[in-house]
Motif scaffolding. Structure first.
Motif, PDB file in Angstrom:
ATOM      1  N   UNK A 150      52.926  61.134 -17.698  1.00  0.00           N
ATOM      2  CA  UNK A 150      53.308  62.647 -17.563  1.00  0.00           C
ATOM      3  C   UNK A 150      51.458  63.364 -17.296  1.00  0.00           C
ATOM      4  N   UNK A 151      50.367  61.965 -18.338  1.00  0.00           N
ATOM      5  CA  UNK A 151      48.750  62.447 -17.547  1.00  0.00           C
ATOM      6  C   UNK A 151      48.957  61.830 -16.507  1.00  0.00           C
ATOM      7  N   UNK A 152      49.681  60.901 -16.281  1.00  0.00           N
ATOM      8  CA  UNK A 152      49.389  60.005 -14.743  1.00  0.00           C
ATOM      9  C   UNK A 152      50.103  60.500 -13.834  1.00  0.00           C
ATOM     10  N   UNK A 153      51.268  62.003 -13.921  1.00  0.00           N
ATOM     11  CA  UNK A 153      51.756  62.393 -12.688  1.00  0.00           C
ATOM     12  C   UNK A 153      51.076  63.736 -12.323  1.00  0.00           C
ATOM     13  N   UNK A 154      50.168  64.264 -13.525  1.00  0.00           N
ATOM     14  CA  UNK A 154      50.160  65.825 -13.476  1.00  0.00           C
ATOM     15  C   UNK A 154      49.793  66.050 -11.889  1.00  0.00           C
ATOM     16  N   UNK A 155      49.405  65.617 -10.672  1.00  0.00           N
ATOM     17  CA  UNK A 155      49.415  66.669  -9.786  1.00  0.00           C
ATOM     18  C   UNK A 155      50.348  66.738  -9.113  1.00  0.00           C
ATOM     19  N   UNK A 156      51.480  66.091  -9.733  1.00  0.00           N
ATOM     20  CA  UNK A 156      53.027  66.475  -9.298  1.00  0.00           C
ATOM     21  C   UNK A 156      53.692  67.413 -10.791  1.00  0.00           C
ATOM     22  N   UNK A 157      53.312  68.725 -11.279  1.00  0.00           N
ATOM     23  CA  UNK A 157      53.874  69.059 -11.828  1.00  0.00           C
ATOM     24  C   UNK A 157      55.345  68.882 -12.185  1.00  0.00           C
ATOM     25  N   UNK A 158      55.874  68.995 -11.182  1.00  0.00           N
ATOM     26  CA  UNK A 158      57.710  68.994 -11.176  1.00  0.00           C
ATOM     27  C   UNK A 158      58.082  66.935 -12.541  1.00  0.00           C
ATOM     28  N   UNK A 159      57.636  66.061 -11.739  1.00  0.00           N
ATOM     29  CA  UNK A 159      57.598  65.367 -12.451  1.00  0.00           C
ATOM     30  C   UNK A 159      56.991  64.930 -13.596  1.00  0.00           C
ATOM     31  N   UNK A 160      55.600  65.056 -13.716  1.00  0.00           N
ATOM     32  CA  UNK A 160      55.249  65.034 -15.095  1.00  0.00           C
ATOM     33  C   UNK A 160      55.882  65.844 -16.608  1.00  0.00           C
TER      34      UNK A 160
ATOM     35  N   UNK B 211      39.435  67.967 -16.888  1.00  0.00           N
ATOM     36  CA  UNK B 211      38.882  66.636 -15.157  1.00  0.00           C
ATOM     37  C   UNK B 211      40.659  66.625 -15.051  1.00  0.00           C
ATOM     38  N   UNK B 212      41.670  66.525 -16.107  1.00  0.00           N
ATOM     39  CA  UNK B 212      42.965  66.068 -15.778  1.00  0.00           C
ATOM     40  C   UNK B 212      44.105  67.459 -15.768  1.00  0.00           C
ATOM     41  N   UNK B 213      43.511  68.030 -15.820  1.00  0.00           N
ATOM     42  CA  UNK B 213      44.004  70.045 -15.921  1.00  0.00           C
ATOM     43  C   UNK B 213      44.570  69.774 -14.041  1.00  0.00           C
ATOM     44  N   UNK B 214      45.868  69.956 -13.851  1.00  0.00           N
ATOM     45  CA  UNK B 214      46.369  70.191 -12.516  1.00  0.00           C
ATOM     46  C   UNK B 214      45.518  71.353 -11.749  1.00  0.00           C
ATOM     47  N   UNK B 215      45.109  71.381 -10.095  1.00  0.00           N
ATOM     48  CA  UNK B 215      45.041  72.743  -9.851  1.00  0.00           C
ATOM     49  C   UNK B 215      45.756  73.835  -9.779  1.00  0.00           C
ATOM     50  N   UNK B 216      45.177  75.214  -9.788  1.00  0.00           N
ATOM     51  CA  UNK B 216      45.919  76.022  -9.447  1.00  0.00           C
ATOM     52  C   UNK B 216      46.940  76.115  -8.177  1.00  0.00           C
ATOM     53  N   UNK B 217      47.786  76.257  -7.960  1.00  0.00           N
ATOM     54  CA  UNK B 217      48.781  76.682  -6.792  1.00  0.00           C
ATOM     55  C   UNK B 217      48.647  78.589  -6.424  1.00  0.00           C
ATOM     56  N   UNK B 218      48.771  78.688  -5.491  1.00  0.00           N
ATOM     57  CA  UNK B 218      49.144  79.957  -4.777  1.00  0.00           C
ATOM     58  C   UNK B 218      49.728  80.619  -5.042  1.00  0.00           C
ATOM     59  N   UNK B 219      50.017  82.006  -5.807  1.00  0.00           N
ATOM     60  CA  UNK B 219      51.399  82.303  -6.752  1.00  0.00           C
ATOM     61  C   UNK B 219      52.002  82.831  -5.993  1.00  0.00           C
ATOM     62  N   UNK B 220      53.300  83.422  -6.378  1.00  0.00           N
ATOM     63  CA  UNK B 220      54.565  83.298  -5.306  1.00  0.00           C
ATOM     64  C   UNK B 220      55.372  84.310  -6.198  1.00  0.00           C
ATOM     65  N   UNK B 221      56.033  85.829  -5.482  1.00  0.00           N
ATOM     66  CA  UNK B 221      56.625  86.236  -6.796  1.00  0.00           C
ATOM     67  C   UNK B 221      57.013  85.658  -7.948  1.00  0.00           C
ATOM     68  N   UNK B 222      56.979  86.197  -9.097  1.00  0.00           N
ATOM     69  CA  UNK B 222      57.775  86.037 -10.492  1.00  0.00           C
ATOM     70  C   UNK B 222      58.920  85.622 -10.418  1.00  0.00           C
ATOM     71  N   UNK B 223      59.821  84.748 -10.855  1.00  0.00           N
ATOM     72  CA  UNK B 223      61.273  84.468 -10.239  1.00  0.00           C
ATOM     73  C   UNK B 223      61.445  84.219 -11.829  1.00  0.00           C
ATOM     74  N   UNK B 224      60.898  84.544 -13.004  1.00  0.00           N
ATOM     75  CA  UNK B 224      61.327  83.506 -14.506  1.00  0.00           C
ATOM     76  C   UNK B 224      60.115  84.112 -15.130  1.00  0.00           C
ATOM     77  N   UNK B 225      60.099  84.106 -15.840  1.00  0.00           N
ATOM     78  CA  UNK B 225      58.976  84.231 -17.077  1.00  0.00           C
ATOM     79  C   UNK B 225      59.027  84.049 -18.405  1.00  0.00           C
ATOM     80  N   UNK B 226      58.837  83.133 -19.103  1.00  0.00           N
ATOM     81  CA  UNK B 226      58.878  83.189 -20.771  1.00  0.00           C
ATOM     82  C   UNK B 226      57.238  82.774 -21.506  1.00  0.00           C
ATOM     83  N   UNK B 227      57.822  82.893 -22.678  1.00  0.00           N
ATOM     84  CA  UNK B 227      56.645  82.273 -23.338  1.00  0.00           C
ATOM     85  C   UNK B 227      57.151  81.435 -24.250  1.00  0.00           C
TER      86      UNK B 227
END
Length: 345
Positions: free
Chosen positions: A27-37, A135-151
């Motif tokens: 998961x740490x190695x896949x941080x550039x692809x958050x879905x796989x991570x 350095x391992x945190x993925x770069x932020x992606x452009x945000x889109x309208x919220x479809x779901x939100x949890x905490x």
């Protein structure tokens, strides 16, 4: 998932813990692809929980994942809290949507939140999990309208957005940026040398060395002709070597060169009896006689004759540099020598 049959009999707590550790590392190695991570984080947490239930011989260890969460929440020691169970359930539902092929794009905030959940749960049940660095945190992606939100337990929002054509364009741009960054890293290390350069340099070096050896072998070397001294030679003026000792005869050509004396006595007139077609011997009064390519003391020495060596006169006489020179032949080698040091036969 439910483990049954041969699959359940081969599992043990150690293999599950090792699997959880590998999945978290992946998961740490896949941080550039958050879905796989995110899939790897879910697998690491699930394996760690099932391994703990196997250690305490709980039958829920091999059952559905919902039963695993219920059994972990009911434990007397190191149980899951209700808030942690809720967070893991949301992770499980998100994992199911990704596994079914829904076009979801997990944001960097979502991945970071679930990584913190894994760092909190995995060490509790025997799996070492290092926290994510900056350095391992993925770069932020452009945000889109919220479809779901949890905490999550730390109340940080977790966003899930649907892919659309704008998201696809953003993904393409991100992948292209990753490729450009990799290219910049490669070029910053210096220019790449083509693979054919090294073999070519080796071949050229071998050719140059061979050419140098061939040229050195073509240089003529003076030789010493072994002969038996003739009996009772008469005295004659000598040609003394300035620094070299008498040449040692050898059956093969040698590189011994007898230098001319710095100063010699005035040569006597050529002895009578020397003529073309006759033979003569080298005077025994000198250590050796130099035979040269031309009738000159500055010419190249082609042969060194020992005292008593018999020669055939084939040319001359030629007066040069205060001496009378005769062309002689010995052992098939021809050259010029001073007639002062030859005795007719």
């Amino acid at each position: 998932m439910t483990l049954t049959g041969d699959e359940s009999t081969t599992l043990n707590p150690l293999t599950l813990l090792e699997s959880a550790r590998e999945k978290y590392t992946l998961a740490r190695a896949r941080r550039e692809v958050p879905e796989l991570a995110l899939l790897s984080i879910h697998g690491a947490i699930e394996d760690a929980l099932r391994a703990h239930l196997l250690r305490i011989n709980s039958p829920a260890a091999l059952g559905p994942f919902a039963g695993v969460l219920a059994a972990m929440q009911a434990l007397e020691r190191v149980p899951l809290s209700a808030e942690e169970v809720d967070a893991v359930q949301r992770l499980h539902r998100l994992r199911g949507r990704i596994a079914r092929g829904e076009h979801l794009a997990v944001t960097g905030e979502t991945l970071a939140a679930y990584q913190r959940l894994a760092v909190m749960l995995l060490p509790r049940y025997g799996v070492q999990a290092l926290p994510t660095t900056e350095t391992e945190r993925p770069r932020p992606r452009p945000t889109q309208p919220m479809r779901a939100q949890t905490a999550l337990p730390d109340d940080e929002p977790v966003r899930v957005r649907l892919r659309d054509r704008h998201t696809a364009y953003d993904e393409e741009r991100r992948i292209r940026a990753l490729g450009n960054r990799a290219f910049d890293e490669e070029t910053s290390r210096g220019p790449l040398v083509p693979g054919w350069v090294a073999p070519t340099l080796i071949i050229v070096s071998i050719f140059v060395i061979g050419l140098a050896i061939a040229l050195s072998l073509q240089s003529p070397a003076p030789a010493v002709v072994p002969t038996a001294p003739a009996g009772n030679p008469s005295p004659a003026p000598t040609e003394l070597a300035a620094t070299a000792p008498p040449a040692i005869t050898s059956p093969e050509p040698a590189t011994t060169v007898v230098t001319e004396p710095a100063a010699t006595a005035v040569p006597l007139p050529s002895p009578e009896g020397l003529a073309i077609g006759r033979t003569a011997i080298v005077s025994a009064e000198i250590p050796a006689l130099n035979v040269r390519a031309l009738p000159s003391i500055a010419s190249v020495i082609t042969l060194v004759l020992a005292p008593g060596t018999q020669v055939e006169i084939i040319g001359g006489p030629v007066e040069a540099e205060g001496r009378v020179w005769w062309q002689v032949r010995s052992a098939g080698i021809e050259g010029w020598c001073a007639g002062d040091f030859l005795l007719p036969q």
